[in-house]
Design an enzyme around this catalytic site. Sequence first.
Site, PDB file in Angstrom:
ATOM      1  N   ARG A   1      32.609 -54.013 -78.096  1.00 13.12           N
ATOM      2  CA  ARG A   1      33.610 -54.192 -79.148  1.00 13.12           C
ATOM      3  C   ARG A   1      33.131 -53.617 -80.475  1.00 13.12           C
ATOM      4  NH1 ARG A   1      34.451 -59.809 -79.070  1.00 13.12           N
ATOM      5  NH2 ARG A   1      36.362 -59.605 -77.876  1.00 13.12           N
ATOM      6  N   TYR A   2      31.842 -53.739 -80.756  1.00 13.72           N
ATOM      7  CA  TYR A   2      31.301 -53.324 -82.054  1.00 13.72           C
ATOM      8  C   TYR A   2      30.484 -52.040 -81.889  1.00 13.72           C
ATOM      9  CZ  TYR A   2      32.265 -58.271 -83.032  1.00 13.72           C
ATOM     10  OH  TYR A   2      32.858 -59.492 -83.172  1.00 13.72           O
TER      11      TYR A   2
ATOM     12  N   ARG B   1      26.416 -52.668 -80.899  1.00 17.92           N
ATOM     13  CA  ARG B   1      25.927 -53.628 -79.902  1.00 17.92           C
ATOM     14  C   ARG B   1      26.965 -53.840 -78.806  1.00 17.92           C
ATOM     15  NH1 ARG B   1      27.899 -55.702 -84.504  1.00 17.92           N
ATOM     16  NH2 ARG B   1      28.723 -57.811 -84.674  1.00 17.92           N
TER      17      ARG B   1
ATOM     18  N   CYS C   1      26.523 -70.167 -64.056  1.00 17.93           N
ATOM     19  CA  CYS C   1      26.041 -70.926 -65.202  1.00 17.93           C
ATOM     20  C   CYS C   1      25.476 -72.251 -64.670  1.00 17.93           C
ATOM     21  CB  CYS C   1      27.243 -71.172 -66.112  1.00 17.93           C
ATOM     22  SG  CYS C   1      26.816 -71.328 -67.826  1.00 17.93           S
TER      23      CYS C   1
ATOM     24  N   CYS D   1      31.254 -75.642 -68.617  1.00 19.80           N
ATOM     25  CA  CYS D   1      31.870 -76.352 -69.739  1.00 19.80           C
ATOM     26  C   CYS D   1      33.379 -76.299 -69.554  1.00 19.80           C
ATOM     27  CB  CYS D   1      31.480 -75.688 -71.050  1.00 19.80           C
ATOM     28  SG  CYS D   1      29.703 -75.701 -71.344  1.00 19.80           S
TER      29      CYS D   1
ATOM     30  N   CYS E   1      35.243 -73.540 -71.526  1.00 23.11           N
ATOM     31  CA  CYS E   1      34.788 -72.150 -71.466  1.00 23.11           C
ATOM     32  C   CYS E   1      35.856 -71.273 -70.834  1.00 23.11           C
ATOM     33  CB  CYS E   1      33.514 -72.060 -70.647  1.00 23.11           C
ATOM     34  SG  CYS E   1      32.884 -70.382 -70.460  1.00 23.11           S
TER      35      CYS E   1
ATOM     36  N   ARG F   1      35.282 -68.699 -69.331  1.00 25.30           N
ATOM     37  CA  ARG F   1      34.723 -68.087 -68.124  1.00 25.30           C
ATOM     38  C   ARG F   1      34.454 -69.130 -67.048  1.00 25.30           C
ATOM     39  NH1 ARG F   1      30.644 -65.199 -71.823  1.00 25.30           N
ATOM     40  NH2 ARG F   1      31.857 -63.453 -72.623  1.00 25.30           N
TER      41      ARG F   1
ATOM     42  N   ASP G   1      37.758 -70.883 -78.396  1.00 24.88           N
ATOM     43  CA  ASP G   1      38.651 -69.821 -77.906  1.00 24.88           C
ATOM     44  C   ASP G   1      39.827 -70.479 -77.169  1.00 24.88           C
ATOM     45  OD1 ASP G   1      36.978 -67.700 -78.739  1.00 24.88           O
ATOM     46  OD2 ASP G   1      35.759 -67.897 -76.926  1.00 24.88           O
TER      47      ASP G   1
ATOM     48  N   ASP H   1      36.701 -66.006 -83.164  1.00 26.99           N
ATOM     49  CA  ASP H   1      36.864 -64.769 -82.403  1.00 26.99           C
ATOM     50  C   ASP H   1      38.375 -64.546 -82.376  1.00 26.99           C
ATOM     51  OD1 ASP H   1      36.292 -62.556 -80.749  1.00 26.99           O
ATOM     52  OD2 ASP H   1      34.611 -63.654 -79.867  1.00 26.99           O
TER      53      ASP H   1
ATOM     54  N   LYS I   1      34.729 -61.243 -84.083  1.00 32.87           N
ATOM     55  CA  LYS I   1      34.443 -62.510 -84.762  1.00 32.87           C
ATOM     56  C   LYS I   1      34.410 -62.313 -86.273  1.00 32.87           C
ATOM     57  CE  LYS I   1      31.292 -64.086 -81.115  1.00 32.87           C
ATOM     58  NZ  LYS I   1      31.180 -62.760 -80.465  1.00 32.87           N
TER      59      LYS I   1
END
Length: 326
Positions: free
Chosen positions: A77-78, A81, A90, A94, A97, A99, A258, A295, A302
Amino acid sequence: MLAAGLIDPAAIAEISKTEARYAVAISPAMRALIQTPDDPIGRQFIPDPAELLTAEYESADPIGDDALSPVKGIVHRYPDRALLKPLLICPVYCRFCFRREHVGPDGGLLTDAELQTAYAWFAAHPAVTEVILTGGDPLMLSPRRLRGIIATLSAMPHIQTIRVHSRVPVADPERLTGELVAAMETDRSFWLVVHANHAREFTPATAAALRRVRTLGIPVLGQSVLLRGVNDSSEALEALFRAMIANRMKPYYLHQLDPAPGTARFHVPIEEGRALLETLRGRVTGLAWPTYVLDIPGGFGKVPIGPDYRRPDGSVRDFQGVVHPA
Ligand SMILES: *Cc1c(COP(=O)(O)O)cnc(C)c1O
């Protein structure tokens, strides 16, 4: 979870529907911290029928990552990075989340061929000088795989910084063995960002895992999500950030949640988040102050969302609320 008394038998049918849609996992370390299902730890991991309701503003791709993936496993996105997601598993899922979908039997592990393609992408993008390993959780990789990924990235002259985002130090601290820590050895600027949402997540085992990380001189940052019923009070946030500082971890980001499907029960409005952070300014060491970030839904990145202390007319409010004219 039923046997452990974590879920109400009357809600079992509804919870099963939730489990059919979203993956469920609690690590033993997190399970041990749950006193009641609705406490700040239980709320994060125990599925709830409310997850079946999708609010109209919620989206399966809430921050627009899908469109920004040039090759499998990378999100760019940036300019300087990009994310690399070598594994989607994971240690805990959570409930907030985006994902938390089920991953296949391979755990979303990139194949060797897919990793080669990802490396080739980084090699072809010299402007991308930082790789952020995230997932899932990169510290769920075997030491051998993690070592291989970090060594390959470190061999690219333009990669200056490697960052790992992980929940493992709090969710499964025993996993962070000396061997896994050693896999993070590199001559590049290397950072670990730990996801923790409540002061109680910082156990002696977590402190020990973080000490092992520090033997390599790796700086450790903390990131949290502002969550209803978990850390949505001045006291809870203060205790969380103080626990991070006590563990030599600098609070980096406090994320606005999110808008993932079925997460409305965790939603805290931004105005409330700003007011909460304001209560900490001045009263709590500046070391403990994170940047509160949103975000932007749709894939716009963000941005900091306050609180603001300077008004457009140039007047400035101090930490006790007194306004000083321009
Ligand atoms: C969050 C994020 C980053 C890292 O952003 P920082 O502000 O540098 O921490 C990078 N790429 C993507 C796609 C992200 O979502």
